[in-house]
Design a protein around this motif. Structure first.
Motif, PDB file in Angstrom:
ATOM      1  N   GLY A  65     -10.797  -7.420  -2.892  1.00 49.99           N
ATOM      2  CA  GLY A  65     -11.210  -6.989  -1.565  1.00 49.99           C
ATOM      3  C   GLY A  65     -10.159  -6.146  -0.877  1.00 49.99           C
ATOM      4  O   GLY A  65      -9.362  -5.468  -1.521  1.00 49.99           O
ATOM      5  N   TRP A  66     -10.116  -6.248   0.460  1.00 48.35           N
ATOM      6  CA  TRP A  66      -9.295  -5.300   1.219  1.00 48.35           C
ATOM      7  C   TRP A  66      -7.810  -5.460   0.927  1.00 48.35           C
ATOM      8  O   TRP A  66      -7.041  -4.508   1.057  1.00 48.35           O
ATOM      9  CB  TRP A  66      -9.599  -5.417   2.708  1.00 48.35           C
ATOM     10  CG  TRP A  66      -8.892  -6.514   3.442  1.00 48.35           C
ATOM     11  CD1 TRP A  66      -9.068  -7.842   3.309  1.00 48.35           C
ATOM     12  CD2 TRP A  66      -7.900  -6.336   4.450  1.00 48.35           C
ATOM     13  NE1 TRP A  66      -8.252  -8.526   4.175  1.00 48.35           N
ATOM     14  CE2 TRP A  66      -7.528  -7.628   4.894  1.00 48.35           C
ATOM     15  CE3 TRP A  66      -7.293  -5.234   5.045  1.00 48.35           C
ATOM     16  CZ2 TRP A  66      -6.570  -7.837   5.882  1.00 48.35           C
ATOM     17  CZ3 TRP A  66      -6.341  -5.433   6.037  1.00 48.35           C
ATOM     18  CH2 TRP A  66      -5.987  -6.735   6.442  1.00 48.35           C
ATOM     19  N   GLU A  67      -7.366  -6.656   0.483  1.00 45.99           N
ATOM     20  CA  GLU A  67      -5.963  -6.819   0.143  1.00 45.99           C
ATOM     21  C   GLU A  67      -5.593  -6.077  -1.133  1.00 45.99           C
ATOM     22  O   GLU A  67      -4.415  -5.949  -1.452  1.00 45.99           O
ATOM     23  CB  GLU A  67      -5.623  -8.304  -0.006  1.00 45.99           C
ATOM     24  CG  GLU A  67      -5.619  -9.043   1.329  1.00 45.99           C
ATOM     25  CD  GLU A  67      -5.292 -10.516   1.160  1.00 45.99           C
ATOM     26  OE1 GLU A  67      -5.618 -11.065   0.084  1.00 45.99           O
ATOM     27  OE2 GLU A  67      -4.707 -11.102   2.087  1.00 45.99           O
ATOM     28  N   HIS A  68      -6.589  -5.587  -1.838  1.00 45.40           N
ATOM     29  CA  HIS A  68      -6.312  -4.816  -3.050  1.00 45.40           C
ATOM     30  C   HIS A  68      -6.923  -3.416  -2.982  1.00 45.40           C
ATOM     31  O   HIS A  68      -7.163  -2.791  -4.015  1.00 45.40           O
ATOM     32  CB  HIS A  68      -6.793  -5.594  -4.279  1.00 45.40           C
ATOM     33  CG  HIS A  68      -6.081  -6.907  -4.417  1.00 45.40           C
ATOM     34  ND1 HIS A  68      -4.734  -6.993  -4.683  1.00 45.40           N
ATOM     35  CD2 HIS A  68      -6.517  -8.182  -4.274  1.00 45.40           C
ATOM     36  CE1 HIS A  68      -4.369  -8.265  -4.717  1.00 45.40           C
ATOM     37  NE2 HIS A  68      -5.435  -9.003  -4.464  1.00 45.40           N
ATOM     38  N   PHE A  69      -7.162  -2.937  -1.740  1.00 43.53           N
ATOM     39  CA  PHE A  69      -7.460  -1.517  -1.562  1.00 43.53           C
ATOM     40  C   PHE A  69      -6.255  -0.688  -1.991  1.00 43.53           C
ATOM     41  O   PHE A  69      -6.384   0.438  -2.458  1.00 43.53           O
ATOM     42  CB  PHE A  69      -7.784  -1.219  -0.097  1.00 43.53           C
ATOM     43  CG  PHE A  69      -9.159  -1.641   0.337  1.00 43.53           C
ATOM     44  CD1 PHE A  69     -10.027  -2.292  -0.512  1.00 43.53           C
ATOM     45  CD2 PHE A  69      -9.587  -1.369   1.630  1.00 43.53           C
ATOM     46  CE1 PHE A  69     -11.291  -2.674  -0.095  1.00 43.53           C
ATOM     47  CE2 PHE A  69     -10.846  -1.743   2.062  1.00 43.53           C
ATOM     48  CZ  PHE A  69     -11.702  -2.394   1.202  1.00 43.53           C
ATOM     49  N   TRP A 170       2.192  -9.789   2.179  1.00 40.84           N
ATOM     50  CA  TRP A 170       1.382  -8.863   1.400  1.00 40.84           C
ATOM     51  C   TRP A 170       2.340  -7.771   0.942  1.00 40.84           C
ATOM     52  O   TRP A 170       2.552  -6.783   1.631  1.00 40.84           O
ATOM     53  CB  TRP A 170       0.266  -8.327   2.273  1.00 40.84           C
ATOM     54  CG  TRP A 170      -0.696  -7.370   1.651  1.00 40.84           C
ATOM     55  CD1 TRP A 170      -0.708  -6.884   0.387  1.00 40.84           C
ATOM     56  CD2 TRP A 170      -1.816  -6.776   2.308  1.00 40.84           C
ATOM     57  NE1 TRP A 170      -1.755  -6.018   0.198  1.00 40.84           N
ATOM     58  CE2 TRP A 170      -2.450  -5.933   1.360  1.00 40.84           C
ATOM     59  CE3 TRP A 170      -2.336  -6.870   3.595  1.00 40.84           C
ATOM     60  CZ2 TRP A 170      -3.595  -5.178   1.677  1.00 40.84           C
ATOM     61  CZ3 TRP A 170      -3.470  -6.126   3.910  1.00 40.84           C
ATOM     62  CH2 TRP A 170      -4.089  -5.297   2.959  1.00 40.84           C
ATOM     63  N   ARG A 195      -0.963 -10.381   7.623  1.00 36.00           N
ATOM     64  CA  ARG A 195      -2.303 -10.972   7.593  1.00 36.00           C
ATOM     65  C   ARG A 195      -2.445 -12.142   8.553  1.00 36.00           C
ATOM     66  O   ARG A 195      -3.566 -12.562   8.868  1.00 36.00           O
ATOM     67  CB  ARG A 195      -2.626 -11.427   6.172  1.00 36.00           C
ATOM     68  CG  ARG A 195      -2.675 -10.302   5.150  1.00 36.00           C
ATOM     69  CD  ARG A 195      -2.667 -10.847   3.737  1.00 36.00           C
ATOM     70  NE  ARG A 195      -1.433 -11.572   3.455  1.00 36.00           N
ATOM     71  CZ  ARG A 195      -1.276 -12.403   2.432  1.00 36.00           C
ATOM     72  NH1 ARG A 195      -2.279 -12.645   1.621  1.00 36.00           N
ATOM     73  NH2 ARG A 195      -0.131 -13.015   2.233  1.00 36.00           N
ATOM     74  N   HIS A 252      -2.191   4.701   8.574  1.00 39.21           N
ATOM     75  CA  HIS A 252      -3.525   4.157   8.825  1.00 39.21           C
ATOM     76  C   HIS A 252      -3.430   2.828   9.570  1.00 39.21           C
ATOM     77  O   HIS A 252      -4.299   2.495  10.371  1.00 39.21           O
ATOM     78  CB  HIS A 252      -4.267   3.964   7.501  1.00 39.21           C
ATOM     79  CG  HIS A 252      -5.696   3.562   7.666  1.00 39.21           C
ATOM     80  ND1 HIS A 252      -6.660   4.434   8.109  1.00 39.21           N
ATOM     81  CD2 HIS A 252      -6.323   2.378   7.454  1.00 39.21           C
ATOM     82  CE1 HIS A 252      -7.821   3.811   8.169  1.00 39.21           C
ATOM     83  NE2 HIS A 252      -7.651   2.556   7.769  1.00 39.21           N
ATOM     84  N   TYR A 253      -2.348   2.073   9.314  1.00 37.06           N
ATOM     85  CA  TYR A 253      -2.211   0.772   9.961  1.00 37.06           C
ATOM     86  C   TYR A 253      -1.120   0.735  11.025  1.00 37.06           C
ATOM     87  O   TYR A 253      -1.160  -0.097  11.925  1.00 37.06           O
ATOM     88  CB  TYR A 253      -1.974  -0.324   8.912  1.00 37.06           C
ATOM     89  CG  TYR A 253      -3.243  -0.661   8.170  1.00 37.06           C
ATOM     90  CD1 TYR A 253      -4.279  -1.333   8.804  1.00 37.06           C
ATOM     91  CD2 TYR A 253      -3.426  -0.267   6.848  1.00 37.06           C
ATOM     92  CE1 TYR A 253      -5.455  -1.629   8.143  1.00 37.06           C
ATOM     93  CE2 TYR A 253      -4.606  -0.558   6.185  1.00 37.06           C
ATOM     94  CZ  TYR A 253      -5.623  -1.239   6.835  1.00 37.06           C
ATOM     95  OH  TYR A 253      -6.791  -1.516   6.183  1.00 37.06           O
ATOM     96  N   VAL A 367      -9.717   5.245  -0.918  1.00 37.26           N
ATOM     97  CA  VAL A 367      -9.295   3.868  -0.676  1.00 37.26           C
ATOM     98  C   VAL A 367     -10.425   2.906  -1.029  1.00 37.26           C
ATOM     99  O   VAL A 367     -10.229   1.915  -1.720  1.00 37.26           O
ATOM    100  CB  VAL A 367      -8.863   3.689   0.791  1.00 37.26           C
ATOM    101  CG1 VAL A 367      -8.610   2.233   1.107  1.00 37.26           C
ATOM    102  CG2 VAL A 367      -7.624   4.528   1.082  1.00 37.26           C
ATOM    103  N   ASP A 368     -11.616   3.206  -0.553  1.00 38.46           N
ATOM    104  CA  ASP A 368     -12.808   2.437  -0.927  1.00 38.46           C
ATOM    105  C   ASP A 368     -14.034   3.296  -0.660  1.00 38.46           C
ATOM    106  O   ASP A 368     -14.524   3.969  -1.545  1.00 38.46           O
ATOM    107  CB  ASP A 368     -12.877   1.113  -0.186  1.00 38.46           C
ATOM    108  CG  ASP A 368     -13.975   0.210  -0.741  1.00 38.46           C
ATOM    109  OD1 ASP A 368     -13.886  -0.145  -1.930  1.00 38.46           O
ATOM    110  OD2 ASP A 368     -14.910  -0.120   0.005  1.00 38.46           O
ATOM    111  N   ARG A 426      -8.894   1.262  -9.608  1.00 38.62           N
ATOM    112  CA  ARG A 426      -9.485   0.184  -8.830  1.00 38.62           C
ATOM    113  C   ARG A 426     -10.970   0.086  -9.143  1.00 38.62           C
ATOM    114  O   ARG A 426     -11.707   1.068  -9.065  1.00 38.62           O
ATOM    115  CB  ARG A 426      -9.262   0.419  -7.331  1.00 38.62           C
ATOM    116  CG  ARG A 426      -9.810  -0.710  -6.467  1.00 38.62           C
ATOM    117  CD  ARG A 426      -9.367  -0.604  -5.021  1.00 38.62           C
ATOM    118  NE  ARG A 426      -9.864  -1.744  -4.278  1.00 38.62           N
ATOM    119  CZ  ARG A 426     -11.043  -1.770  -3.650  1.00 38.62           C
ATOM    120  NH1 ARG A 426     -11.818  -0.713  -3.663  1.00 38.62           N
ATOM    121  NH2 ARG A 426     -11.436  -2.860  -3.010  1.00 38.62           N
TER     122      ARG A 426
END
Length: 536
Positions: A65-69, A170, A195, A252-253, A367-368, A426
């Motif tokens: 999921g998002w932790e492995h984008f 993370w 997180r 982005h973050y 990214v996704d 991915r």
């Protein structure tokens, strides 16, 4: 294009074993008017790769999921001293896997047992405990794991025994260096979004961590703040000529107020604009470093969403953005009809056609499902020409995959003198591409070694001289995206049959120039005379 640069096979006979300022030409001449692009005497060969993914015992997918984008790195190392590069690959929600290279006439891997680990974002090979055997720093969304190698591709968790705090962050970036007189390396861990922050994820970047040795163990973690969501780190001499920690961050973050960072290891502080550090903000994914200009200072490639930024080292210790016409910005897909910006991840310089000029691979992938970015986003293989400009060849070479690539590595997997390619994707199987460039030039590989704690000579510079041309590579741990290579440094020498090498050791002392022959793979060991050369 085609060339006739000579044979590619790597001779197994013994070889025997500066900096040179040169005037810049081509597109970099306007960036710094001293020192020039390293040229070569051999016409470039058109690169060609063939899909060798079937050499793995079974497909491997980096997923989650998002932790492995982000993440999805591969560590390349020789874990059993047979000279063949082995692969430790992150799996995300799938388990990480170790593929041991058992190539004879045909490229082939077998799977080896490693501790069962999920949540792995990446890994870097290095000698953690200074015993002369490569280990693995394994990064996770969760507690990191330090795997001690036994020299026979066996690994066991020894982080507690070394005093390395596993944490529970993370972790998405790593680098290491050896400070003068230290018994163990200094470790840097880059952490992404916190997180546990209820106000996240945007604007809640976690602090990074620096761990110095304390005698025979490691000391308490030192927080490097502020953190701006690191995705790549690299200890390198850099433009200033002294070791610093470059940190590439994902805007982005961090949203606003953040920028790329440089930690001065001696003064224990971040550089500021007063030091000449330019505040650059980008969606930093990966770092690649290589001296492209022959002036003894490494250029830096920063991958991002949109433009990929190549920074040219300046004589005053600062950096300048490369001119657009150099051809490295790779801001949009070069095939297909998707005109949205690209997303760059792992970047690595390497001489793919052995013409004496460093080429550049960039792993690409959305990214996704980010709608503003290209979905069909092929990887780049940028070949450097004699004028210093780079031109796209991934489609011609056969490596323009549009899977969501993340980590990657250029390494000579079958020991034929040509750099092969590993790409971790991915939610799609990882790919292995064998370099079958027909008219590639000759190559030489060098592994520096020294007695004492820093056995693999991290921080050394290896120079190869051919006529008036000098190529230089720095021995580093870090950079890339979530993975890196420990092994011989590869130098293309075109049609030349001989060259000279020397090592500038981490303490600054320079070995004498020593001859090597085309196809040589040598270990350059520091001794009382400065250097000893033996066949690898």
């Amino acid at each position: 294009m085609s060339g006739s640069c000579g044979g590619r096979g790597r001779a197994r006979h013994e070889g025997t074993t500066g900096r040179r300022e040169r005037r810049r030409t081509g597109p970099l001449a306007a960036v710094v008017p001293v020192v020039a692009i390293v040229t070569a005497s051999c016409a470039s060969a058109a690169p060609r790769f063939e899909d060798a993914s079937a050499s793995l015992p079974s497909p491997h997918v980096y997923a989650g999921g998002w932790e492995h984008f982000v993440g999805g790195g591969v560590a390349v190392l020789d874990c059993n001293a047979d000279a063949l590069p082995d692969l430790f690959v992150a799996g995300g929600e799938n388990r990480a896997r170790l593929f041991v290279n058992v190539t004879t006439d045909e490229l082939r891997f077998r799977e080896a047992d490693v501790p069962e680990l999920t949540g792995v974002t990446g890994a870097y090979p290095l000698d953690l405990d200074a015993d002369g055997i490569l280990d693995l720093a394994v990064l996770r969304a969760g507690p990191n794991v330090m795997l001690k190698g036994d020299g026979a591709c066996g690994f066991a968790d020894r982080g507690d025994a070394l005093g390395i705090a596993a944490g529970n962050a993370w972790t998405t970036a790593f680098s290491a260096t050896w400070e003068p007189g230290a018994a163990l390396p200094t470790l840097a861990f880059g952490n992404y979004v916190d997180r546990d922050d209820p106000d996240g994820p945007f604007g809640t970047c976690d602090a990074n961590v620096l761990i110095h040795p304390a005698g025979a163990r490691f000391g308490a973690p030192e927080a490097l703040e502020p953190g701006f969501c690191a995705l790549s780190m690299l200890f390198s001499d850099g433009a200033r000529g002294r070791t610093g920690l470059r940190i590439s961050n994902d805007r982005h973050y961090y949203v606003r107020g953040g920028h790329e960072q440089m930690w001065d290891l001696v003064e224990r502080r971040f550089l500021t604009e007063g030091d000449g550090w330019q505040r650059v903000s980008l969606w930093g994914m990966g770092i690649a470093s290589r001296d492209l200009t022959g002036d003894g200072l490494p250029e830096v490639m920063l991958t991002s969403m949109g433009d990929q930024l190549l920074q040219i080292a300046q004589p005053d210790g600062t950096y300048a953005a490369a001119p657009y016409e150099i051809g490295t910005y790779a801001q949009r897909p070069f095939v297909g009809d998707d005109g949205r910006p690209s997303t760059g991840w792992h970047a690595q310089f390497g001489d793919v056609d052995n013409d004496g000029r460093a080429d550049l691979f960039i792993a690409k992938g959305n990214v996704d499902q980010m709608p503003g970015l290209a979905m069909e986003d092929p990887n780049n293989l940028l070949m450097q020409g004699a004028d210093g400009r780079f031109s796209e060849a991934a489609d011609v070479a056969g490596v323009a995959s549009t899977a969501r690539a993340r980590g990657a590595a250029l390494a000579d997997l079958d020991l034929d003198g040509r750099l092969d390619l590993v790409v971790v994707n991915r939610r799609a199987p990882m790919e292995i591409w064998r370099n079958v460039t027909a008219d590639a030039g000759n190559a030489v590989t060098i592994e520096p070694r020294q007695p004492g704690a820093n056995h693999f000579a991290v921080g050394a510079w290896v120079e190869l001289r051919k006529g008036d041309e000098v190529q230089r590579q720095e021995v580093t741990v870090g950079g890339g995206h979530a993975g890196g290579v420990a092994g011989p440094l590869h130098f293309g020498i075109g049609s030349a049959g001989t060259a000279e090498i020397r090592v500038i050791w981490p303490n600054g002392s320079a070995a004498p120039w020593s001859p090597v022959a085309a196809g040589d793979s040598v270990i350059a060991t520091r001794n009382a005379e400065g250097i000893g050369i033996e066949a690898r």
